[in-house]
Design a protein around this motif. Structure first.
Motif, short mmCIF file in Angstrom:
data_model
loop_
_atom_site.label_atom_id
_atom_site.label_comp_id
_atom_site.label_asym_id
_atom_site.label_seq_id
_atom_site.Cartn_x
_atom_site.Cartn_y
_atom_site.Cartn_z
N ALA A 1 0.84 -1.21 0.00
CA ALA A 1 0.00 0.00 0.00
C ALA A 1 0.87 1.25 0.00
N VAL A 2 0.43 2.25 -0.75
CA VAL A 2 1.16 3.53 -0.77
C VAL A 2 0.14 4.67 -0.76
N GLY A 3 0.47 5.73 -0.04
CA GLY A 3 -0.32 6.96 -0.06
C GLY A 3 0.60 8.13 -0.37
N CYS B 1 -3.72 7.31 -3.73
CA CYS B 1 -3.17 6.01 -3.29
C CYS B 1 -2.95 5.17 -4.54
N ASN B 2 -2.19 4.09 -4.39
CA ASN B 2 -2.00 3.21 -5.54
C ASN B 2 -3.24 2.35 -5.77
N PHE B 3 -3.47 2.01 -7.02
CA PHE B 3 -4.55 1.05 -7.32
C PHE B 3 -4.10 0.13 -8.44
N GLU B 4 -4.31 -1.14 -8.19
CA GLU B 4 -3.77 -2.18 -9.08
C GLU B 4 -4.87 -2.82 -9.91
N ASN B 5 -4.42 -3.73 -10.78
CA ASN B 5 -5.34 -4.40 -11.69
C ASN B 5 -4.85 -5.82 -11.89
N ILE C 1 -1.44 1.85 -10.99
CA ILE C 1 -1.16 3.29 -10.94
C ILE C 1 -0.58 3.60 -9.57
N CYS C 2 0.55 4.29 -9.56
CA CYS C 2 1.21 4.64 -8.30
C CYS C 2 0.45 5.75 -7.57
N ALA C 3 0.62 5.76 -6.26
CA ALA C 3 -0.01 6.77 -5.42
C ALA C 3 0.37 8.19 -5.84
N GLU C 4 1.65 8.38 -6.15
CA GLU C 4 2.12 9.72 -6.50
C GLU C 4 1.44 10.23 -7.76
N ARG C 5 1.37 9.36 -8.78
CA ARG C 5 0.75 9.81 -10.03
C ARG C 5 -0.74 10.01 -9.89
N THR D 1 10.68 5.97 -1.16
CA THR D 1 10.88 7.03 -2.16
C THR D 1 10.16 6.66 -3.46
N PRO D 2 9.86 7.63 -4.31
CA PRO D 2 9.09 7.33 -5.54
C PRO D 2 9.86 6.47 -6.54
N CYS D 3 9.11 5.67 -7.29
CA CYS D 3 9.72 4.86 -8.34
C CYS D 3 10.26 5.78 -9.44
N GLY D 4 11.04 5.23 -10.33
CA GLY D 4 11.65 6.03 -11.39
C GLY D 4 10.64 6.76 -12.24
N1 THU Z 1 3.96 2.05 -5.96
C1 THU Z 1 3.55 3.31 -5.71
O1 THU Z 1 2.36 3.57 -5.50
N2 THU Z 1 4.49 4.29 -5.72
C2 THU Z 1 5.81 4.10 -5.93
O2 THU Z 1 6.57 5.05 -6.05
C3 THU Z 1 6.34 2.73 -6.00
C4 THU Z 1 5.33 1.68 -6.26
C5 THU Z 1 2.95 0.98 -5.97
C6 THU Z 1 2.71 0.37 -7.33
C7 THU Z 1 2.20 -1.00 -6.96
O3 THU Z 1 0.81 -0.94 -6.73
C8 THU Z 1 2.88 -1.31 -5.64
O4 THU Z 1 3.37 -0.07 -5.14
C9 THU Z 1 4.05 -2.29 -5.75
O5 THU Z 1 4.94 -1.91 -6.73
#
Ligand code: THU
Length: 127
Positions: free
Chosen positions: A25-27, A41-45, A52-56, A84-87
């Protein structure tokens, strides 16, 4: 809003993460130059690559509200300290700030740590 409060918002929204596949989980909470805040927050499929990442997610809400200058982002995961955020998100943050001066705020134990985006994304790409 100070950075501790921004982190509290990120913690709160991380509870809404939809992450049944990764269980990670990410917020995130972004603060714009005009002082507005947006959470995501992140939401998956089941088609994994569509996560989709929380940051975006948070940045998208800011953009939709006409706010495209981001000053800071707080990121929280209950699964990992110093999240920290992904690339990909680093590049998206780069798009919406001035000179990579943006502050990236993460939680380390009970403290917060602040990175400049310029540190996390050196020699960044722009057109
Ligand atoms: N994730 C984020 O929400 N932000 C990040 O910067 C890194 C990854 C999420 C994507 C996915 O739902 C989960 O974390 C595992 O990669």
């Amino acid at each position: 809003m100070n950075y501790e409060e921004l982190m509290e918002k990120a913690i709160e929204v991380s509870k809404n993460a939809y992450a049944p596949y990764s269980k990670f989980a990410v917020g995130a909470c972004v603060l714009t130059e005009s002082g507005k805040i947006y959470t995501g927050c992140n939401f998956e499929n089941s088609s994994y690559g569509m996560a989709i990442c929380a940051e975006r997610n948070a940045i998208g809400s800011a953009i939709a509200d006409g706010e495209n200058k981001i000053k800071a982002v707080a990121i929280y995961s209950p699964n990992q300290d110093n999240c920290t955020p992904c690339g990909a998100c680093r590049q998206v943050l780069h798009e919406f700030c001035e000179n990579d001066e943006l502050d990236v705020i993460v939680k380390v134990g009970s403290d917060i740590k602040v990175y400049k985006l310029s540190y996390l994304l050196p020699e960044s790409f722009s057109l």
